[in-house]
Write an enzyme that holds these catalytic residues in place. Structure first.
Site, short mmCIF file in Angstrom:
data_model
loop_
_atom_site.label_atom_id
_atom_site.label_comp_id
_atom_site.label_asym_id
_atom_site.label_seq_id
_atom_site.Cartn_x
_atom_site.Cartn_y
_atom_site.Cartn_z
N LYS A 195 -1.96 -9.38 0.73
CA LYS A 195 -2.82 -8.60 1.87
C LYS A 195 -3.62 -10.11 1.08
O LYS A 195 -3.97 -10.41 -0.55
CB LYS A 195 -3.45 -7.21 0.72
CG LYS A 195 -4.81 -6.73 1.58
CD LYS A 195 -4.98 -5.53 1.12
CE LYS A 195 -5.75 -5.17 1.57
NZ LYS A 195 -5.69 -3.45 1.07
N SER A 219 0.41 -1.47 -0.24
CA SER A 219 0.29 0.48 -0.11
C SER A 219 1.19 1.27 -0.43
O SER A 219 2.02 1.44 -0.66
CB SER A 219 -0.84 0.47 0.85
OG SER A 219 -2.02 1.07 0.76
N ASP A 227 -1.21 1.97 -4.42
CA ASP A 227 -1.48 0.79 -4.65
C ASP A 227 -2.66 1.45 -5.10
O ASP A 227 -4.13 0.57 -5.60
CB ASP A 227 -1.74 0.04 -3.68
CG ASP A 227 -2.00 0.35 -2.36
OD1 ASP A 227 -2.36 0.26 -1.77
OD2 ASP A 227 -3.20 -1.43 -2.32
N ARG A 255 -6.75 4.62 -1.76
CA ARG A 255 -6.37 5.26 -1.08
C ARG A 255 -6.56 6.60 -1.68
O ARG A 255 -6.24 6.98 -2.93
CB ARG A 255 -5.83 5.73 -0.13
CG ARG A 255 -5.69 4.16 1.39
CD ARG A 255 -4.80 4.44 2.11
NE ARG A 255 -4.21 3.21 3.25
CZ ARG A 255 -4.91 2.94 4.29
NH1 ARG A 255 -4.88 4.56 5.21
NH2 ARG A 255 -4.50 2.16 4.67
#
Length: 603
Positions: A166, A156, A326, A329
């Site tokens: 993940k 991330s 990534d 967000r």
């Protein structure tokens, strides 16, 4: 001189027995020759822990780090877990994707090989050179293909030295207990590398059959864009190419993977790069070294400076939007007509705007979800507007699973750490869809974010945050919580407990399952307990002001996070000043940096 003890030597010997990666083997051999016991202890004494966030650490050899061996062990155990719960006769399937970080492709290919050798069909999102995908494509693809599980190799917004593993469940959501414990058990039962795992991917495919791995990048990308357009695009965006004007927004992918999918979407809706919008060249392409930012996280102070400079150089473009590396967000800055300067919004402020847009647009009918460390404004908004609302534990694993399991439609979920979810598309945070929705929001509110934020706060209350974090090792963070619990045991006497110049009404310790209500009475916890150190406090500031404080340890970074929010029915300045004062009071009474060793990182 320190010596390698028997326990450490046995762990190193097992490493030499299992590891067939020349790079990491040589690194360990050199450390042993140098008798570097301190480093060897750090690398080998403890095993990297698998949890709801999967795996995340810096990339080094050793049982405690991210490397080829620990990744393939995790993959073998993960495959065994999903075989054990998948009793269907048909072949189970896994979705696998990776970002652009160092070793991401290598880790993803070993994940593919592990699942192929365990009998799975693999939907591979990166089957080709220089193909990197944004994290949300994995949960989207799980739902699209009805796969049993999904893995995304990414760290991330962590620094470039880190990588992560993940995991998504068969519902397209991040895993939650007890699934994580079940997977962890299977990993520990399957540590020995399986036969042929060190062969090349091509040789493994020759063994199991090439039909067991499918290149799905193009199909999933188009399916994602199609659904995004169908479910989340309601307002046409301006095309300055037809108006002979300057570009109207800046987008930065922060050296990450966002550009490819973002420009495809923009092309689909008729917007052209360098005409309708610009991408700062220095941050446009995937670069795992993140050369222009200290921390590749758009919510960090200064992270958007380069994008703001690009906006200023193009006749002061008024809007800057950003995704993290990534691209799950989202953050933004805008030119404030009020202050005559660029202003970066907090994660909560962006959440407030999204929620208000969901309400005002008229196209989104349903409830909203936030985590307990996020702003209380959504709860107030939903109560006033008669919409369903749910508060959950920290983390998108809880937000996504709550939305998926809801009996009522959910249109929006968010967490203050710049994560935003639109369940019409998928059940996880997604920076790309958030960017597309925000561009529409910006036009819907006539490009005046100052005005609409003021309208929100005048209607629902002035919610102001003072959120940040202290850097500290796990033992230092534990010291903070030890001091905290000792203080509460000695000083909490009920709803009139003095806390500096504040009055503490009640608190909730989710680690130990302790909660008091506003009258100071012991009650049952209103959220699940045992999820790591997290304590929340409520303070009484009279009928016009409220304040809530939460301290918690981060599950993925060496951070002690602090969330402070003051709600004032009077004005925003009062709320801001009270939140700042609470930060200082909390630091003096409970955090005690000089005693505990935690510190605020200077930028």
């Amino acid at each position: 001189m320190s010596i390698i003890d028997t326990d450490l030597q046995s762990k190193i010997d097992l490493w030499f027995q299992y590891d067939k990666n020349p790079e990491t083997l040589i690194q360990v051999q050199d450390l042993v020759k140098e008798n570097n016991v301190d480093v060897l202890n750090d690398l080998f004494k403890k095993r990297i822990k698998f949890g709801t966030a999967g795996l995340r650490s810096d990339m080094q050899p050793g049982w405690s780090k991210m490397n080829t061996l620990t990744v393939l062990q995790a993959s073998q155990g993960l495959a065994e877990y999903y075989l054990s719960i998948n009793q269907k006769e048909e072949q189970p399937a896994v979705v696998i994707g990776h970002d652009h970080r160092f070793h991401s492709r290598e880790f993803a290919e070993f994940t593919c090989k592990s699942f192929l050798l365990k009998g799975f069909k693999v939907y591979y999102l990166n089957y080709g050179d220089d193909i990197f995908v944004h994290t949300p494509l994995v949960p989207f693809a799980i739902n699209y293909f009805k796969a049993a599980v999904g893995v995304m190799i990414t760290a991330s917004h962590n620094p470039g030295k880190d990588n992560g593993y993940k995991v998504y469940h068969n519902n397209g959501c991040q895993i939650i207990p007890p699934v994580d414990a079940g997977i962890s058990t299977k990993i520990l039962e399957n540590l020995k590398p399986i036969e042929n795992i060190w062969d090349s991917l091509e040789n493994v495919l020759a063994l199991v059959g090439k039909s067991n791995i499918l290149d799905v990048y193009e199909d999933i990308t188009q399916a994602y864009i199609h659904k995004l357009k169908q479910k989340l695009i309601f307002n046409e965006l301006p095309k300055v190419s037809s108006l002979n004007q300057e570009p109207w927004f800046v987008y930065t992918p922060m050296h990450g993977v966002g550009k490819s999918i973002f420009t495809k979407i923009m092309k689909e809706i008729g917007l052209k790069e360098n005409t309708d919008y610009i991408i700062p060249e220095k941050q446009s392409m995937p670069d795992p070294s993140f050369p222009t930012v200290s921390f590749p996280n758009p919510e960090e102070k200064g992270a958007l400076n380069l994008a703001i400079e690009a906006a200023e150089s193009h006749n002061k473009i008024k809007l800057i939007v950003a995704t993290d590396p990534d691209a799950d967000r989202f953050s933004l800055a805008y030119y404030s007509l009020k202050s005559k300067s660029y202003k970066q919004l907090t994660g909560d402020e962006i959440g407030h705007l999204f929620a208000y847009y969901m309400l005002k647009n008229g196209k989104y009918e349903g409830g909203m979800i936030t985590s307990t460390v996020s702003s209380g404004l959504l709860k107030r908004l939903c109560a006033v507007e008669n919409r369903p609302f749910k508060e959950v534990l920290t983390g998108f694993k809880w937000i996504g699973n709550a939305a998926k399991a809801s009996n009522e439609p959910v249109v929006f979920g968010y967490e203050e750490a710049i994560g935003y979810m639109f369940p019409e598309l998928l059940y996880d945070k997604d920076g790309i869809s958030a960017t597309v929705v925000f561009l529409q929001l910006y036009e819907f509110f006539d490009k005046d974010l100052d005005k609409v934020l003021n309208e929100v706060y005048e209607k629902y209350g002035h919610f102001k945050q003072n959120n940040s974090y202290y850097v500290g090792r796990p033992d230092q963070q534990a010291h903070v919580f030890k001091i905290t619990r000792e203080w509460l045991e000695e000083n909490y006497t009920g709803s009139e407990t003095k806390f500096g110049d504040f009055t503490m009404q009640c608190y909730r310790d989710l680690t130990n399952g302790i909660q008091y209500n506003a009258d100071g009475e012991l009650i049952e916890c209103d959220l699940p307990t045992g999820s790591g150190d997290m304590i929340t406090y409520w303070f009484n500031l009279g009928k016009n002001n409220e304040i809530k404080v939460t301290t918690r340890g981060s599950g993925t970074e060496p951070k002690l996070k602090v969330y402070i929010e003051c709600m004032s029915l009077v004005d925003g300045q009062t709320a801001t000043l009270v939140a700042e004062k609470m930060w200082n009071t909390l630091q003096e009474i409970l955090i005690q940096p000089e005693e505990t060793g935690v510190y605020i990182r200077s930028l």
